[in-house]
Design a protein around this motif. Structure first.
Motif, short mmCIF file in Angstrom:
data_model
loop_
_atom_site.label_atom_id
_atom_site.label_comp_id
_atom_site.label_asym_id
_atom_site.label_seq_id
_atom_site.Cartn_x
_atom_site.Cartn_y
_atom_site.Cartn_z
N ASP A 21 0.82 -1.22 0.00
CA ASP A 21 0.00 0.00 0.00
C ASP A 21 0.86 1.27 0.00
N GLY A 22 2.20 1.13 0.04
CA GLY A 22 3.09 2.29 0.14
C GLY A 22 2.90 3.31 -0.96
N PRO A 23 2.89 2.90 -2.24
CA PRO A 23 2.69 3.90 -3.29
C PRO A 23 1.37 4.66 -3.18
N ARG A 24 0.30 3.98 -2.72
CA ARG A 24 -0.97 4.68 -2.56
C ARG A 24 -0.87 5.74 -1.47
N ILE A 25 -0.16 5.42 -0.39
CA ILE A 25 0.01 6.42 0.68
C ILE A 25 0.73 7.65 0.14
N ALA A 100 9.82 2.29 -6.17
CA ALA A 100 8.39 2.07 -6.39
C ALA A 100 7.65 3.40 -6.50
N LEU A 101 8.06 4.39 -5.72
CA LEU A 101 7.46 5.73 -5.84
C LEU A 101 7.77 6.33 -7.20
N GLU A 102 8.99 6.09 -7.69
CA GLU A 102 9.36 6.60 -9.00
C GLU A 102 8.47 6.00 -10.08
N ARG A 103 8.08 4.74 -9.93
CA ARG A 103 7.25 4.09 -10.95
C ARG A 103 5.83 4.65 -10.99
N THR A 104 5.43 5.44 -9.99
CA THR A 104 4.11 6.07 -10.05
C THR A 104 4.08 7.21 -11.07
#
Length: 349
Positions: A21-25, A100-104
């Motif tokens: 759920d990290g990227p959603r946060i 993973a944040l970069e992939r958003t």
């Protein structure tokens, strides 16, 4: 809105704790914490240093420790050194979370100033991969691997010992002169970081280690998230002598927003207003000059002032600087341009 480039945050810890759920946060926020994409956008934050940090079993945010820090004087014993084999999986997990944040598509891990400016111009968050405490780096070959992975900023220690040096304890009142300097491995680390143009961060380092880096490094000296010892005599803060050494190197200090490093009484209670922050900024400007002062929030890693509870409230600090008499040019330097200029001098690109 004046843009803000931030010298330090601990947001990746929250991403890792949230698992899948990290990227959603990051994208939506979860109603907690100091930083996420909506808060960053609301506050004019264009980027910053995202810290990889290995937690100790007991730290400054534990309930018993918080109670002690609310009632100075106090002196926390330094936590034990974290073995490399325990540190490395944590560090990999956090580096993967930042990727993973970069992939958003909303954040770029930047490794050059040209890339940083492109990211900001395109409306994404410019993230610098920073490591706070070098426990996950076994040797110089590993440092090169981390550099290839995007690491561009490194603090040899957090507030505990490593194979490279010694951190300051959380203590008030206390001098930062609390132990030995860099080890031989630490001196080799400084030289290799200079060769790779990895920024060295002096925050959390004790005074002897600070002096060793000042003597060895050929790069501008930087403390990414520190405050003024003359106002708040915490071991974590910088003395006027240390500030002058940083100034002589053409370096920079990012002001930490942590209430306990700002308050004159050193208590871990919310700073009641921003006046004390402005006194710290005035003092830093007096010694470092207009090109040597920036911001280093410690978002998601410390107790924030009441009027600056999260990244969305950054305009409160910008307004306070304007009302204090800082002109727009100086406010923009402190808020973002000094960091970007420092990185250009350090990275060379």
């Amino acid at each position: 809105m004046i843009p803000v480039f931030d010298g330090h945050n601990d947001f990746i810890q929250r991403v890792v704790a949230a698992g899948d759920d990290g990227p959603r946060i990051w994208l939506e926020g979860d109603g907690t914490g100091h930083l996420d994409l909506p808060k960053a956008k609301a506050g004019g934050m264009i980027g910053g240093f995202f810290a990889i940090w290995i937690p100790s079993p007991h730290g400054p945010n534990d309930d018993a420790t918080v109670e002690m820090m609310q009632n100075p004087p106090f002196s926390m014993p330094l936590p034990d050194e974290i073995p490399h084999d325990l540190a490395l999986p944590h560090a990999f997990e956090q580096a993967a979370a930042l990727r993973a944040l970069e992939r958003t598509g909303t954040l770029d891990i930047v490794t050059s100033v040209a890339g940083l400016r492109r990211t900001v111009a395109d409306g994404r968050i410019a993230a610098i991969m920073h490591m706070e405490g070098a426990e996950a780096i076994r040797d110089m070959d590993a440092l090169h691997l981390w550099h290839e992975a995007g690491l561009r900023s490194l603090g040899p220690v957090w507030s505990r010992p490593t194979a490279y040096g010694h951190g300051v304890p959380f203590a008030f009142p206390s001098s930062p002169d609390t132990g030995d300097g860099l080890t031989e491995a630490g001196k080799a680390l400084v030289r290799e970081c200079n060769q790779l143009r990895i920024m060295l961060d002096l925050s959390h380092l004790n005074e002897a280690g600070f002096d060793d880096i000042a003597a060895l490094s050929d790069a501008p000296l930087v403390a990414s998230h520190s405050c003024v010892y003359a106002i708040c005599p915490s071991a974590r803060n910088l003395t006027d002598r240390q500030l002058r050494v940083i100034a002589e190197s053409g370096g920079l200090v990012g002001l930490n927003y942590a209430s306990s490093f700002l308050r004159e009484d050193g208590r871990r209670l919310p700073l009641e207003n921003l006046e004390v922050m402005l006194r710290h900024l005035d003092h830093l400007l007096d010694i470092l000059g207009e090109d040597g002062v920036a911001l280093g929030s410690d978002f998601d890693g410390a107790l924030m002032p009441r009027d600056l509870p999260d990244a969305a409230a950054l305009p409160n600090l910008v307004k306070a600087m304007n009302n204090h008499g800082y002109g727009d040019d100086l406010v923009e330097k402190i808020s973002s341009e000094n960091w970007i200029s420092l990185l250009a001098r350090t990275w060379g690109n």
